[in-house]
Design an enzyme around this catalytic site. Structure first.
Site, PDB file in Angstrom:
ATOM      1  N   CYS A   1      45.473  77.656  60.256  1.00 54.35           N
ATOM      2  CA  CYS A   1      44.269  76.929  59.836  1.00 54.35           C
ATOM      3  C   CYS A   1      43.787  77.440  58.480  1.00 54.35           C
ATOM      4  CB  CYS A   1      43.191  77.046  60.925  1.00 54.35           C
ATOM      5  SG  CYS A   1      41.826  75.888  60.704  1.00 54.35           S
TER       6      CYS A   1
ATOM      7  N   HIS B   1      46.010  75.807  66.388  1.00 55.40           N
ATOM      8  CA  HIS B   1      45.788  77.225  66.672  1.00 55.40           C
ATOM      9  C   HIS B   1      46.616  77.755  67.836  1.00 55.40           C
ATOM     10  CE1 HIS B   1      42.197  77.914  64.055  1.00 55.40           C
ATOM     11  NE2 HIS B   1      42.233  76.596  64.050  1.00 55.40           N
TER      12      HIS B   1
ATOM     13  N   GLU C   1      46.993  80.769  68.633  1.00 57.08           N
ATOM     14  CA  GLU C   1      46.327  81.936  69.251  1.00 57.08           C
ATOM     15  C   GLU C   1      45.299  81.522  70.289  1.00 57.08           C
ATOM     16  OE1 GLU C   1      45.410  80.501  66.620  1.00 57.08           O
ATOM     17  OE2 GLU C   1      43.379  80.977  65.961  1.00 57.08           O
TER      18      GLU C   1
END
Ligand SMILES: Nc1ncnc2c1ncn2[C@@H]1O[C@H](COP(=O)(O)OP(=O)(O)O)[C@@H](O)[C@H]1O
Lengths: 249, 606, 78, 78
Positions: free
Chosen positions: A85, A194, A196
């Site tokens: 991002c 994302h 994560e």
């Protein structure tokens, strides 16, 4: 294996990226924007967030941070770097990745669980995926629309530099549905959604994001990357924040 | 003193010119309030002092109309050994374990959000986050109960997108997941939308911060953004007056938020708390420096000597009373022992945040119970007041109450008399109309503009009934929060309406598997000068206090927003109630969707 | 004090969704004779001493504009 | 085709976080003689016929600028 996670002023997903690195089996090392020393890490993640408020253009100011100089040099030597991002935006601004990220076409910030197709597994961060594997991870950004000239996009396609594409509705208007790209060498990858945030089913929509972190461990184990990248010691060591906050029950 | 040459009013000048006309009425003070100020000071107030009293004695800051009702939250408070800080603090703090505490609060930013939807909503989020930060907590999540006029009204098309983008813009940039809220449309909010914002934070119980400016000799430090002309008079003017045609001139009161600076402020404050470097801390919100200086010194019984020209300004031409009244965002006030000042300034510098010593804490004069707040500007004294007089001695009103005239009529119009769908087709059409109605339809257009994943601890968020946040990865300890309010019920019966909101929030928290332990609230009402509105308010407070006693959970804090009306027409009474619950193991959470085919469905209750 | 103005606009071939959104809203205001709207950034740089065009150009190059997607012009304000 | 340019800037008394962020970043580029930076929007309106200043003003009023916090200027581009 040590994965460094950089904190810029305004980084937000740095703690999550460190957690994901640990979930993937690595040791997470916090790196500080003002400290040019990479502390012997074997890979680096530039996390999501709003570095410097993202006030001018996302990533435009962060790329001048001292740590970026070290990362740029190390990336040239093959250090695996993943920009997520805002990290992707910083990598584009720093010219470590081609193209640019612009305002979402619908002009809104958008957060949703997004289906992606992995298009290229010849990178340090995607080798654990199958070719054309579909995954679901969160997307959340206001400026995630990937743009480049037609010639650039053609060459990315030809070189296999498109790492992932959106499947189904394109969440931000990215050209050719591009969600992730890599540099020519394949050690530097930028991704808008994302990974994560998709490492366990309690807090994410899937565990698909783990693949990025296990990939880099495999790449490391296979010694396809140089061992601990160690730049010459730099005086004036900075300060890494304690963001894994110690509030224990 | 040759104050005639000065272009600002000083205490010396005020003594010499007792009969000078002062614009107290324009500043919202009543004649008798002005006389009380003169009495307290033994002279006329200076221009700066007048500005300070007018802000601190405004409805928004002094709770002059609501105080006598709100005290029920204390009087009827159920016994709770969890409460570490309650009403009167920046936010209530609840013990979760022996070592860990949670703080949460909801506040309104209604009028600024109507004038400038994006910035009004954004700074609303910023303000409540600083309240949580001031208690010593790391902010963890935000929620946003919103009310708009009719969904198809053109002005809603102006206000709603701006408000939603503002809530998201600020919260997303701060890295706080948005874990819930409300979007409700009703014509009563047409000229007066409601933008409430909640923040929840976590702290080690022994890191709880105090606002008291203790210890004469300690240094007063202002940290964060520079002070500008924005928001001057915001509190007293925007929040404490009916919103009407005159609002055009009030526009400059709107402030612009800088979430990036707030993020740095959060990180520096937490580092200061962890290193045990400060004695006291207070956020600057409505009433800016005035409120922070007076509250911190009044609560400690100390005084302060402040050199106002040391305050970093965005515009050098600002006058003392403008500096004292400015509502510039992203600022905190710290009280620091001299020996620790350098360490404090060092941490601020590390994060790139401005921090400036602006004065010292002083002891009361011999024989006096409390200290005085003295403020100088270029060597001249412009303020010399007992700080307690601004904070605690404000006017208190027992406003007249009267049940609204139309209430019996409204109540007589029973739902039972409405035609019911008789056939399957009718029923089908009714269901379709309901699910397609603005108040029941999918809200993802709004919630997709909010980051719900950041920080990696969001277990439940939109569209769940309650948000659920993990606090501890190893034990699974977490907290659930729900906010509810139904103004149509409250309009019909404010006592029961407030209780229904409480009960709904309580149930929403309970169904996740959490144990409800504490309540916060934001009471949005029309003008307190209208006896019918005041009656609604009194009933709602009584209902909420009784309900909390019945359920055995205390009100730990909240906010009152009056003057929500357009002309003579008040909004529906809108008490928003938030309930916080403790979840012992978030891995055992119960989401609202059906989990497995073959599960058995039960209905509990009547 | 002297001011340099840097105007940064998206390159013509890059889609400008903000400009388009404004253009699309114009008919509702009764405006029909607008062919296109583009929205960029106007940056005012106040130098403490003399206006320094070269400096401003350097700042624009490195920071204010992204050459991949944006063009800029620099001028001293009269 | 004729172009009208509308420059929209935050009022001087309003905080400009963008400009501030850029100003704070300049020392890292080795720039030290800049006193302040303000960032606003530059809007280019292309009329299909003649440039219509009044029209542009109306568009600016209603759509491009928020008078609560912003000022704007309108001019025909030469
Ligand atoms: N509706 C309410 N219920 C309970 N407490 C309230 C309510 N309204 C205000 N309070 C309490 O009164 C005190 C002053 O409120 P407020 O002025 O909003 O706080 P702040 O000084 O942080 O702006 C706070 O402790 C707040 O919790």
């Amino acid at each position: 294996m040590k994965i460094g996670v950089v904190t810029f002023p305004g980084s937000l997903d740095d703690g999550d990226a460190a957690r994901a690195a640990r979930f993937g089996g690595a040791e997470a090392v916090r790196l500080w924007h003002a400290d040019p020393d990479l502390h012997g890490v074997d890979a680096v993640v530039l996390p999501g967030g709003f570095s410097y408020g993202d006030y001018l253009r996302c990533g435009a100011i962060a790329r001048f941070a001292p740590v970026m100089e070290a990362i740029t040099k190390a990336a040239g030597d093959g250090l695996p770097v993943l920009g997520i991002c805002n990290g992707f935006q910083i990598l584009c601004e720093a010219h470590l990745l081609p193209g640019a990220l612009t305002r979402n076409q619908h002009l809104h910030f958008r957060n949703r669980d997004q289906r992606l197709k992995i298009e290229n597994t010849q990178t340090a961060w995607t080798r654990d995926f199958a070719e054309s594997q579909e995954i679901v991870i969160p997307v959340k950004n206001g400026e995630g629309c990937y743009v480049g000239s037609p010639e650039l996009l053609d060459s990315l396609e030809a070189n296999g530099q498109i790492v992932a594409r959106y499947v189904g509705e394109n969440p931000n208007g990215s050209m050719r549905d591009i969600a992730a790209v890599r540099n020519e060498a394949g050690n530097v990858v930028g991704i808008m959604p994302h990974p994560e945030h998709a490492i366990d089913l309690l807090t994410g929509p899937s565990t698909d994001g783990l693949g990025f972190f296990t990939s880099v461990l495999k790449a490391y184990a296979a010694a396809t990357v140089p061992a601990a990248y160690a730049p010459a010691a730099v005086p004036g060591v900075g300060h890494a924040p304690e963001t894994d906050e110690e509030v224990e029950a | 003193m040759t104050s005639v040459e000065l272009d600002f009013d000083t205490v010396g000048h005020a003594v010499q010119t007792p009969d000078e006309e002062q614009p107290y009425a324009e500043l919202g003070l009543q004649q008798d309030e002005y006389q009380r100020i003169r009495q307290i000071l033994g002279r006329r107030p200076t221009q700066s002092e007048l500005a300070m009293y007018s802000i601190m004695w405004s409805e928004h800051c002094s709770y002059k109309s609501s105080k006598i009702h709100l005290k029920q939250f204390v009087e009827k408070k159920p016994a709770s050994d969890r409460m570490l800080a309650g009403i009167g603090e920046n936010a209530g703090v609840i013990a979760i374990t022996d070592k860990l505490a949670v703080t949460f609060k909801v506040e309104s930013h209604n009028h600024p959000s109507y004038v400038e939807p994006y910035q009004g909503a954004a700074t609303g989020v910023g303000g409540i986050v600083r309240d949580i930060l001031a208690m010593g907590a790391r902010p963890l999540a935000v929620m946003d109960p919103l009310r708009f006029g009719a969904a198809d009204h053109p002005d809603t098309a102006r206000v709603l997108p701006g408000v939603v983008a503002g809530v998201g813009g600020y919260g997303n940039c701060l890295g706080l997941p948005n874990i819930g809220g409300e979007v409700v449309f009703d014509p009563s909010y047409q000229g007066n939308p409601l933008v409430n914002a909640l923040c929840v934070g976590v702290l080690p119980a022994d890191r709880l911060q105090r606002k008291e400016a203790d210890g004469p000799g300690n240094i007063v430090v202002l940290m964060g953004a520079k002070t500008g002309r924005d928001g001057i008079g915001g509190v007293s003017v925007l929040a404490s007056a009916t919103f009407d045609e005159g609002s055009e001139q009030r526009r400059p009161s709107v402030q612009v938020g800088d979430p990036f600076t707030e993020k740095l402020l959060i990180e520096s404050c937490l580092e200061l708390y962890n290193s045990d470097l400060i004695v006291g801390v207070q956020d600057l919100g409505g009433a800016g420096l005035t409120c922070a200086l007076t509250e911190t010194s009044a609560s400690a019984g100390t005084g302060m000597d402040i050199q106002l020209e040391t305050v970093p300004l965005r515009e050098p031409s600002m006058t003392p009373h403008e500096i004292l009244a400015s509502e510039s965002q992203e600022r905190m006030l710290l009280v620091v022992e001299p020996a620790k000042l350098n360490a404090v300034l060092g941490i601020a510098q590390l994060w790139g945040v401005l921090a400036t010593p602006i004065g010292v804490v002083t002891a009361p004069e011999p024989g006096e119970a409390a200290g005085r707040l003295r403020i100088t500007w270029r060597g001249e004294t412009v303020v010399d007041v007992p700080p307690g007089s601004l904070v605690d001695d404000g006017p208190v009103y027992a406003r007249p109450l009267k049940e609204p005239n139309d209430l019996p009529l409204l109540q007589a119009d029973r739902a039972e008399t409405l035609p019911k769908p008789a056939t399957g087709d009718d029923l089908r059409a009714t269901v379709l109309r309901m699910v397609g109605s603005p108040n029941l339809c999918d809200k993802s257009w709004v919630t997709e503009q909010y980051d719900r994943y950041v920080l990696g601890n969001t277990v439940l968020a939109q569209p769940e009934d309650a948000g659920l946040i993990r606090l501890d990865e190893s034990t699974g300890l977490g907290v659930a929060i729900s906010l509810d309010g139904n103004s149509r019920y409250a309009r019909l019966d404010p006592y029961a309406g407030a209780q229904l909101a409480l009960a709904e929030a309580y149930r929403n928290v309970a169904v996740t598997g959490a144990d409800p332990v504490a309540v916060t609230n934001c009471l949005n009402f029309g003008s307190p000068e209208d006896p019918a509105v005041m009656w609604q308010f009194a009933e709602a407070v009584r209902g909420l206090a009784d309900g909390c006693l019945e359920l055995g959970i205390p009100v730990t804090g909240g906010n009152v927003s009056f003057y929500n009306q357009t002309g003579a027409a008040a909004i529906h009474p809108t008490p928003i109630v938030g309930v916080l619950g403790v979840h012992q193991d978030v891995t055992q959470r119960v989401p609202m969707g059906f989990s497995n085919a073959g599960d058995v469905l039960f209905v509990l209750g009547e | 004090m002297a001011r340099v103005v840097v105007d940064v606009m998206l390159k013509p071939e890059i889609l400008d969704p903000q400009g388009q959104a404004v253009a699309n809203a114009l008919p509702r205001l009764g405006v029909s004779d607008v062919a296109s709207v583009r929205i960029g950034r106007r940056v005012e740089i106040d130098f403490s001493g003399e206006a320094d065009l070269d400096r401003a150009k350097e700042i624009a190059d490195k920071l204010l504009a992204n050459p991949v997607i944006e063009d800029y012009t620099v001028r001293v304000e009269q």
